[in-house]
Design an enzyme around this catalytic site. Structure first.
Site, PDB file in Angstrom:
ATOM      1  N   ASP A   1      -1.726   4.995 -15.537  1.00 60.05           N
ATOM      2  CA  ASP A   1      -0.268   4.847 -15.420  1.00 60.05           C
ATOM      3  C   ASP A   1       0.161   3.503 -15.999  1.00 60.05           C
ATOM      4  O   ASP A   1      -0.257   2.440 -15.513  1.00 60.05           O
ATOM      5  CB  ASP A   1       0.165   4.915 -13.940  1.00 60.05           C
ATOM      6  CG  ASP A   1       0.407   6.343 -13.479  1.00 60.05           C
ATOM      7  OD1 ASP A   1       0.141   7.285 -14.257  1.00 60.05           O
ATOM      8  OD2 ASP A   1       0.875   6.507 -12.334  1.00 60.05           O
TER       9      ASP A   1
ATOM     10  N   GLU B   1      -2.832   1.940 -12.129  1.00 60.29           N
ATOM     11  CA  GLU B   1      -1.482   1.647 -12.656  1.00 60.29           C
ATOM     12  C   GLU B   1      -1.318   0.140 -12.838  1.00 60.29           C
ATOM     13  O   GLU B   1      -1.650  -0.640 -11.937  1.00 60.29           O
ATOM     14  CB  GLU B   1      -0.415   2.179 -11.698  1.00 60.29           C
ATOM     15  CG  GLU B   1       0.994   1.788 -12.148  1.00 60.29           C
ATOM     16  CD  GLU B   1       2.104   2.449 -11.367  1.00 60.29           C
ATOM     17  OE1 GLU B   1       2.049   3.676 -11.182  1.00 60.29           O
ATOM     18  OE2 GLU B   1       3.026   1.734 -10.940  1.00 60.29           O
TER      19      GLU B   1
ATOM     20  N   GLU C   1      -4.791   7.499  -7.180  1.00 60.42           N
ATOM     21  CA  GLU C   1      -4.036   6.326  -7.661  1.00 60.42           C
ATOM     22  C   GLU C   1      -3.905   5.286  -6.553  1.00 60.42           C
ATOM     23  O   GLU C   1      -3.236   5.516  -5.555  1.00 60.42           O
ATOM     24  CB  GLU C   1      -2.645   6.787  -8.112  1.00 60.42           C
ATOM     25  CG  GLU C   1      -1.765   5.658  -8.596  1.00 60.42           C
ATOM     26  CD  GLU C   1      -0.445   6.165  -9.168  1.00 60.42           C
ATOM     27  OE1 GLU C   1      -0.342   7.366  -9.511  1.00 60.42           O
ATOM     28  OE2 GLU C   1       0.493   5.357  -9.276  1.00 60.42           O
TER      29      GLU C   1
ATOM     30  N   LYS D   1      -2.691   1.829  -4.639  1.00 61.36           N
ATOM     31  CA  LYS D   1      -1.520   0.942  -4.589  1.00 61.36           C
ATOM     32  C   LYS D   1      -1.639   0.108  -3.314  1.00 61.36           C
ATOM     33  O   LYS D   1      -1.961   0.652  -2.265  1.00 61.36           O
ATOM     34  CB  LYS D   1      -0.230   1.760  -4.592  1.00 61.36           C
ATOM     35  CG  LYS D   1       1.032   0.905  -4.691  1.00 61.36           C
ATOM     36  CD  LYS D   1       2.287   1.762  -4.829  1.00 61.36           C
ATOM     37  CE  LYS D   1       3.506   0.877  -4.980  1.00 61.36           C
ATOM     38  NZ  LYS D   1       4.749   1.656  -5.150  1.00 61.36           N
TER      39      LYS D   1
ATOM     40  N   ASP E   1       7.971  -1.325 -11.802  1.00 62.31           N
ATOM     41  CA  ASP E   1       8.017  -0.184 -12.740  1.00 62.31           C
ATOM     42  C   ASP E   1       8.743  -0.498 -14.048  1.00 62.31           C
ATOM     43  O   ASP E   1       9.544   0.300 -14.541  1.00 62.31           O
ATOM     44  CB  ASP E   1       8.703   1.031 -12.078  1.00 62.31           C
ATOM     45  CG  ASP E   1       7.823   1.695 -11.029  1.00 62.31           C
ATOM     46  OD1 ASP E   1       6.591   1.685 -11.195  1.00 62.31           O
ATOM     47  OD2 ASP E   1       8.385   2.237 -10.054  1.00 62.31           O
TER      48      ASP E   1
ATOM     49  N   ASP F   1       7.377  -3.488  -6.271  1.00 58.30           N
ATOM     50  CA  ASP F   1       6.918  -2.587  -7.338  1.00 58.30           C
ATOM     51  C   ASP F   1       8.043  -2.410  -8.365  1.00 58.30           C
ATOM     52  O   ASP F   1       9.050  -1.764  -8.075  1.00 58.30           O
ATOM     53  CB  ASP F   1       6.565  -1.249  -6.680  1.00 58.30           C
ATOM     54  CG  ASP F   1       6.053  -0.228  -7.668  1.00 58.30           C
ATOM     55  OD1 ASP F   1       5.644  -0.613  -8.773  1.00 58.30           O
ATOM     56  OD2 ASP F   1       6.052   0.962  -7.316  1.00 58.30           O
TER      57      ASP F   1
ATOM     58  N   MET G   1      -0.300  16.567 -16.352  1.00 59.77           N
ATOM     59  CA  MET G   1      -0.734  16.206 -14.997  1.00 59.77           C
ATOM     60  C   MET G   1       0.273  16.744 -14.009  1.00 59.77           C
ATOM     61  O   MET G   1       1.449  16.890 -14.338  1.00 59.77           O
ATOM     62  CB  MET G   1      -0.825  14.676 -14.924  1.00 59.77           C
ATOM     63  CG  MET G   1      -1.220  14.067 -13.613  1.00 59.77           C
ATOM     64  SD  MET G   1       0.177  13.877 -12.479  1.00 59.77           S
ATOM     65  CE  MET G   1       0.658  12.186 -12.764  1.00 59.77           C
TER      66      MET G   1
ATOM     67  N   ASP H   1       9.878  17.453  -8.185  1.00 61.22           N
ATOM     68  CA  ASP H   1      10.656  17.056  -9.376  1.00 61.22           C
ATOM     69  C   ASP H   1      11.057  18.297 -10.156  1.00 61.22           C
ATOM     70  O   ASP H   1      12.115  18.339 -10.792  1.00 61.22           O
ATOM     71  CB  ASP H   1       9.826  16.212 -10.360  1.00 61.22           C
ATOM     72  CG  ASP H   1       9.304  14.923  -9.762  1.00 61.22           C
ATOM     73  OD1 ASP H   1       9.896  14.446  -8.791  1.00 61.22           O
ATOM     74  OD2 ASP H   1       8.287  14.415 -10.287  1.00 61.22           O
TER      75      ASP H   1
ATOM     76  N   ASP I   1       4.493   5.405 -16.385  1.00 53.60           N
ATOM     77  CA  ASP I   1       5.091   5.563 -15.055  1.00 53.60           C
ATOM     78  C   ASP I   1       6.026   4.370 -14.854  1.00 53.60           C
ATOM     79  O   ASP I   1       5.730   3.463 -14.073  1.00 53.60           O
ATOM     80  CB  ASP I   1       4.006   5.628 -13.976  1.00 53.60           C
ATOM     81  CG  ASP I   1       4.597   5.934 -12.604  1.00 53.60           C
ATOM     82  OD1 ASP I   1       5.809   6.208 -12.527  1.00 53.60           O
ATOM     83  OD2 ASP I   1       3.845   5.893 -11.609  1.00 53.60           O
TER      84      ASP I   1
ATOM     85  N   HIS J   1       0.412  -1.707  -9.975  1.00 52.62           N
ATOM     86  CA  HIS J   1      -0.217  -1.737  -8.662  1.00 52.62           C
ATOM     87  C   HIS J   1      -1.305  -2.796  -8.561  1.00 52.62           C
ATOM     88  O   HIS J   1      -1.425  -3.466  -7.539  1.00 52.62           O
ATOM     89  CB  HIS J   1      -0.759  -0.349  -8.317  1.00 52.62           C
ATOM     90  CG  HIS J   1       0.314   0.697  -8.257  1.00 52.62           C
ATOM     91  ND1 HIS J   1       0.054   2.024  -8.059  1.00 52.62           N
ATOM     92  CD2 HIS J   1       1.666   0.604  -8.364  1.00 52.62           C
ATOM     93  CE1 HIS J   1       1.197   2.698  -8.055  1.00 52.62           C
ATOM     94  NE2 HIS J   1       2.181   1.846  -8.248  1.00 52.62           N
TER      95      HIS J   1
ATOM     96  N   HIS K   1       5.910  15.793  -9.995  1.00 51.26           N
ATOM     97  CA  HIS K   1       5.624  16.145  -8.603  1.00 51.26           C
ATOM     98  C   HIS K   1       6.213  17.535  -8.404  1.00 51.26           C
ATOM     99  O   HIS K   1       7.245  17.869  -9.011  1.00 51.26           O
ATOM    100  CB  HIS K   1       6.342  15.222  -7.613  1.00 51.26           C
ATOM    101  CG  HIS K   1       6.022  13.769  -7.771  1.00 51.26           C
ATOM    102  ND1 HIS K   1       6.673  12.957  -8.659  1.00 51.26           N
ATOM    103  CD2 HIS K   1       5.136  12.983  -7.113  1.00 51.26           C
ATOM    104  CE1 HIS K   1       6.195  11.730  -8.561  1.00 51.26           C
ATOM    105  NE2 HIS K   1       5.258  11.717  -7.637  1.00 51.26           N
TER     106      HIS K   1
HETATM  107  C1  GCO Z   1       4.738   4.701  -7.246  1.00 47.17           C
HETATM  108  C2  GCO Z   1       3.651   5.530  -7.888  1.00 47.17           C
HETATM  109  C3  GCO Z   1       4.102   6.912  -8.217  1.00 47.17           C
HETATM  110  C4  GCO Z   1       2.943   7.814  -8.580  1.00 47.17           C
HETATM  111  C5  GCO Z   1       3.418   9.215  -8.630  1.00 47.17           C
HETATM  112  C6  GCO Z   1       2.383  10.160  -9.154  1.00 47.17           C
HETATM  113  O1  GCO Z   1       4.543   3.497  -7.188  1.00 47.17           O
HETATM  114  O2  GCO Z   1       5.750   5.241  -6.817  1.00 47.17           O
HETATM  115  O3  GCO Z   1       3.226   4.865  -9.041  1.00 47.17           O
HETATM  116  O4  GCO Z   1       5.033   6.853  -9.261  1.00 47.17           O
HETATM  117  O5  GCO Z   1       2.378   7.460  -9.785  1.00 47.17           O
HETATM  118  O6  GCO Z   1       3.796   9.585  -7.357  1.00 47.17           O
HETATM  119  O7  GCO Z   1       1.358  10.241  -8.312  1.00 47.17           O
HETATM  120 MN    MN Z   2       2.043   5.595 -10.708  1.00 48.94          MN
HETATM  121 MN    MN Z   3       3.965   2.734  -9.159  1.00 48.05          MN
END
Ligand code: GCO
Ligand code: MN
Ligand code: MN
Length: 389
Positions: free
Chosen positions: A247, A219, A183, A185, A259, A257, A90, A59, A289, A222, A56
């Protein structure tokens, strides 16, 4: 050493700076790890065989960077890229952290917030393109609401479309050669998010002026959060010619979520997803991700990253074993799987419709057929548990 389980640039594995760099805070607890300099992240990941890095805007360039700091950060980052051969795969915009976005970004009710979100994204697109990114991701972290009355959804979708089309116009005008990937979610951080699943995003894309340059970034977590099959979601994106990025992580259905490290939950769906991706000829980034568990720091972070890639490659190897296994091939025949590739009647014709209506079907015999799906699935489980091949 180079073998099927050793990550290399040919696998196009990528990580976001915010993944391995996540300091481990959560809604209940403080950070458990110190931040990592982006250039250091590039070097550590390159040592593991990673091909690309993503970020981002915030970041890479701290939002409150002092004058001169931006240049320094970029110089260190570019040097690390040059010395390791790592690419920027990306780029994306942080449109969720700052309180200005608490009510939304592209779909905020206040037009000034929406215009600020666009301005921030235009600058972030410049940054990404300058560093060689070919894909630009849009995750609408704050696009949604808790108070359903507060955000009229038809207007929100109009504003979402306006934003994506405007930015696509900009990237085209600038000749950046970027493709956009939206993306989906379902929720978190918002109670209900707009564009919640792959299916919603595919439908949304078809309404865009710039629909050709926009695809999906599905993802694992998600789709799984809402109990959908990630394997099927990705299949539909591929079928629509819209898988522009992906992702990878892991998630238990029905939870926040998570991850988690790729492949650490939901192994069967994940296996079929990897097999699909490998078979499909998809040649874009395979982005992780995910985040290390909160228990990890130092070497634990890099063990986590290596684990994501190793599991992917192990599943790709299992996919090859699946294809070469004669008993699985027989079980697929018994399930009539290859027959699904045969057209049913072809394009419509009045004659064919008449033929169908007057044809004799032995419905009882058709109904009595067996498919042995349990046997097929058991073979898959045994393959995954390592007792075949
Ligand atoms: C989340 C998302 C993020 C995006 C990221 C890139 O659940 O926080 O997956 O990690 O992937 O902001 O767009
Ligand atoms: Mn993501
Ligand atoms: Mn995510």
């Amino acid at each position: 050493m180079s073998d099927a389980l050793t990550p290399g640039p040919e696998h196009k594995f990528t990580f976001g700076l915010w993944t391995v760099g996540h300091p481990g805070h959560d809604p209940f607890g403080d950070p458990v790890r110190p931040p990592i300099d982006p250039a250091e992240t590039v070097r550590r990941l390159a040592d593991l065989g990673v091909w690309g890095i993503s970020f981002h805007d915030d970041d890479l360039i701290p939002p409150r960077a002092a004058p001169g700091e931006r240049g320094q950060v970029l110089k260190r980052f570019r040097k690390a890229l040059d010395e390791t051969g790592m690419v920027v795969s990306m780029a994306t915009t942080n449109l969720f952290k700052h309180p200005v976005f608490k009510e939304g970004a592209f779909t905020a009710n206040d037009p000034q917030v929406r215009r600020y979100a666009l301005a921030k994204t235009l600058r972030a697109i410049d940054l990404g393109a300058d560093l060689g990114a070919q894909t630009y991701v849009f995750w609408g972290g704050r696009e949604g609401t808790e108070a359903l009355a507060a955000v009229p959804p038809l207007d929100a979708l109009d504003r979402y479309r306006e934003a994506i089309d405007f930015l696509a116009g900009y990237a085209t005008d600038r000749d950046y050669g970027l493709r956009f990937a939206i993306e989906p979610k379902p929720n978190e951080p918002r109670g209900d998010a707009f564009l919640p699943t792959v299916g919603h995003v595919l439908a949304f894309i078809s309404s865009l002026d710039y629909h050709d340059m926009v695809g999906v970034n599905p993802e694992v977590a998600h789709e799984t959060m809402v109990g959908l099959s990630f394997f099927h979601a990705v299949a539909q994106a591929i079928w629509a010619g819209k898988l522009y990025h992906v992702d990878l992580n892991a998630q238990k259905a029905g939870r926040y979520d998570q991850d988690l490290r790729f492949g650490s939950e939901g192994i069967k769906d994940t296996f079929f997803f990897v097999k699909l991706l490998e078979d499909s000829g998809y040649d874009g980034p395979r982005q992780f991700d995910a985040r290390p568990y909160r228990t990890e720091r130092d070497q634990g972070i890099w063990d986590f990253a290596a684990g994501c890639m190793r599991t992917y490659l192990l599943l790709a190897e299992k996919a090859r074993q699946f294809d070469a296994d004669p008993q699985i091939a027989e079980a697929l025949e018994a399930a009539k799987a290859p027959q699904l590739a045969e057209p049913t009647v072809g394009a419509y014709s009045a004659d064919e419709a008449e033929r169908l209506k007057s044809a004799a079907f032995d419905v009882e015999a058709l109904a009595a057929q067996t498919y042995h799906n349990d046997r097929l699935d058991q073979l898959v489980i045994e393959l995954l548990l390592g007792v075949r091949g």
